[in-house]
Design a protein around this motif. Structure first.
Motif, mmCIF file in Angstrom:
data_model
loop_
_atom_site.group_PDB
_atom_site.id
_atom_site.type_symbol
_atom_site.label_atom_id
_atom_site.label_comp_id
_atom_site.label_asym_id
_atom_site.label_seq_id
_atom_site.Cartn_x
_atom_site.Cartn_y
_atom_site.Cartn_z
ATOM 1 N N UNK A 107 0.830 -1.208 0.000
ATOM 2 C CA UNK A 107 0.000 0.000 0.000
ATOM 3 C C UNK A 107 0.865 1.258 0.000
ATOM 4 N N UNK A 108 0.279 2.390 -0.390
ATOM 5 C CA UNK A 108 1.087 3.607 -0.553
ATOM 6 C C UNK A 108 1.662 4.138 0.760
ATOM 7 N N UNK A 109 0.967 3.919 1.853
ATOM 8 C CA UNK A 109 1.433 4.455 3.143
ATOM 9 C C UNK A 109 1.550 3.305 4.142
ATOM 10 N N UNK A 133 -8.301 10.329 -5.043
ATOM 11 C CA UNK A 133 -8.762 11.051 -3.860
ATOM 12 C C UNK A 133 -7.998 10.738 -2.587
ATOM 13 N N UNK A 134 -6.729 10.411 -2.711
ATOM 14 C CA UNK A 134 -5.944 10.144 -1.500
ATOM 15 C C UNK A 134 -5.734 11.438 -0.720
ATOM 16 N N UNK A 135 -5.858 11.335 0.592
ATOM 17 C CA UNK A 135 -5.645 12.501 1.457
ATOM 18 C C UNK A 135 -4.876 12.040 2.691
ATOM 19 N N UNK A 136 -3.665 12.535 2.836
ATOM 20 C CA UNK A 136 -2.798 12.059 3.914
ATOM 21 C C UNK A 136 -2.663 13.068 5.052
ATOM 22 N N UNK A 180 0.146 12.883 8.454
ATOM 23 C CA UNK A 180 1.379 13.677 8.468
ATOM 24 C C UNK A 180 2.469 13.207 7.521
ATOM 25 N N UNK A 181 2.103 12.479 6.484
ATOM 26 C CA UNK A 181 3.110 12.133 5.472
ATOM 27 C C UNK A 181 2.682 12.689 4.122
ATOM 28 N N UNK A 223 -0.244 12.207 -6.718
ATOM 29 C CA UNK A 223 -0.296 12.994 -7.961
ATOM 30 C C UNK A 223 0.885 12.726 -8.897
ATOM 31 N N UNK A 224 2.002 12.268 -8.329
ATOM 32 C CA UNK A 224 3.190 12.017 -9.155
ATOM 33 C C UNK A 224 2.920 10.959 -10.229
ATOM 34 N N UNK A 225 2.020 10.013 -9.925
ATOM 35 C CA UNK A 225 1.728 8.978 -10.926
ATOM 36 C C UNK A 225 1.204 9.596 -12.229
#
Lengths: 130, 135
Positions: free
Chosen positions: B14-16, B53-56, B60-61, B66-68
């Motif tokens: 997973x991304x985080x 729609x990812x919101x971190x 706090x990371x 958006x880089x993708x």
């Protein structure tokens, strides 16, 4: 055969750096070439010269340094991953205004391009990690 | 550096939660300068890396998703997503970001970079590579 190796987990917590070391030794014994080992993610922590494990335990960094010197293996530590984790060579410490540096002999800090280049120039790329 | 090799970056996490996804993307961006034949694979929890729609803010990371969407500018245009991994997580292609590239061989027509493939097709894609980097 030319084999490139990636180590992507940290020492002692994870077996990856040990298994990679045993693999490289075995490959060299069989007459293969291992021109470079690339340390990425927490694997960069192998390169600290400040590690002091108990005397009856293996010293992972020293094992790698000795193997690299004996067989002229290029041990490359990813600079981006290293800087996040507090691993600096003398030049980087100076550039970042830090009062210490901690890269062990036999390792060098460089960019991710070295990983890609290794993939291009070797016959096989073998990753040790999760 | 004469021959062009096929590089596949396999994203399984997973991304985080761990840094693997971010540091994988860093390799892809640097590697793009080497003008190899690059593909990305997303499977297992790796499919979450592409969700929209990812919101971190709350953890706090940095949200690097958006880089993708910039990968097309780096001529990284093949993002294979495993259908079974989506299904197993209750996701559909509609839950993923829209990621496109401009096809220079087709009058710069905008085309989707994400290609949803079956597990069997993914195995074939992997078997076809010269270099597989797994994250």
């Amino acid at each position: 055969m030319k084999i490139g190796v990636v180590v992507s987990e940290g020492p002692y917590t994870h077996q990856a750096a040990d298994t990679a070391y045993q693999f490289v030794k075995a490959a060299l014994d069989k007459g293969h070439e291992v021109p470079r080992v690339f340390f990425y993610h927490d694997g960069v922590n192998v390169s600290t010269r400040l590690s002091v494990p108990p005397q009856d335990e293996r010293h992972i960094q020293k094992q790698w340094t000795a193997l690299a010197q004996e067989h002229e293996i290029d041990l490359v530590v990813c600079i981006a991953a290293a800087q996040r984790r507090g691993l600096l060579d003398e030049n980087e410490a100076k550039r970042q205004g830090k009062d210490a540096h901690n890269i062990a002999e036999g390792f060098r800090i460089s960019g991710l391009g070295q990983l890609i280049e290794m993939g291009i120039q070797t016959d096989r790329l073998v990753t040790f990690g999760d | 550096m004469s021959d062009i090799k096929k590089f596949l970056y396999v994203n399984r996490k997973p991304p985080y939660g761990t840094i693997y996804a971010l540091e994988s993307l860093e390799v892809v961006l640097i590697g793009a300068a080497f003008e190899q034949d690059v593909s990305l694979a997303f499977l297992d929890d790796g499919v979450f890396q592409l969700t929209r729609g990812q919101n971190t803010d709350a953890i706090g990371v940095k949200n690097f998703s958006p880089t993708f969407r910039a990968l097309g500018d780096y001529e990284v245009t093949k993002l294979y997503v495993e259908r079974e991994s989506l299904d197993e997580r209750g996701l559909t292609e509609g839950d993923l970001q829209e990621i496109t590239y401009e096809d220079e061989d087709d009058d710069w027509e905008e085309k989707p970079s994400i290609r949803v493939v079956s597990r069997a097709e993914m195995a074939e894609i992997m078997a076809d590579q010269d270099v597989v980097l797994s994250f």
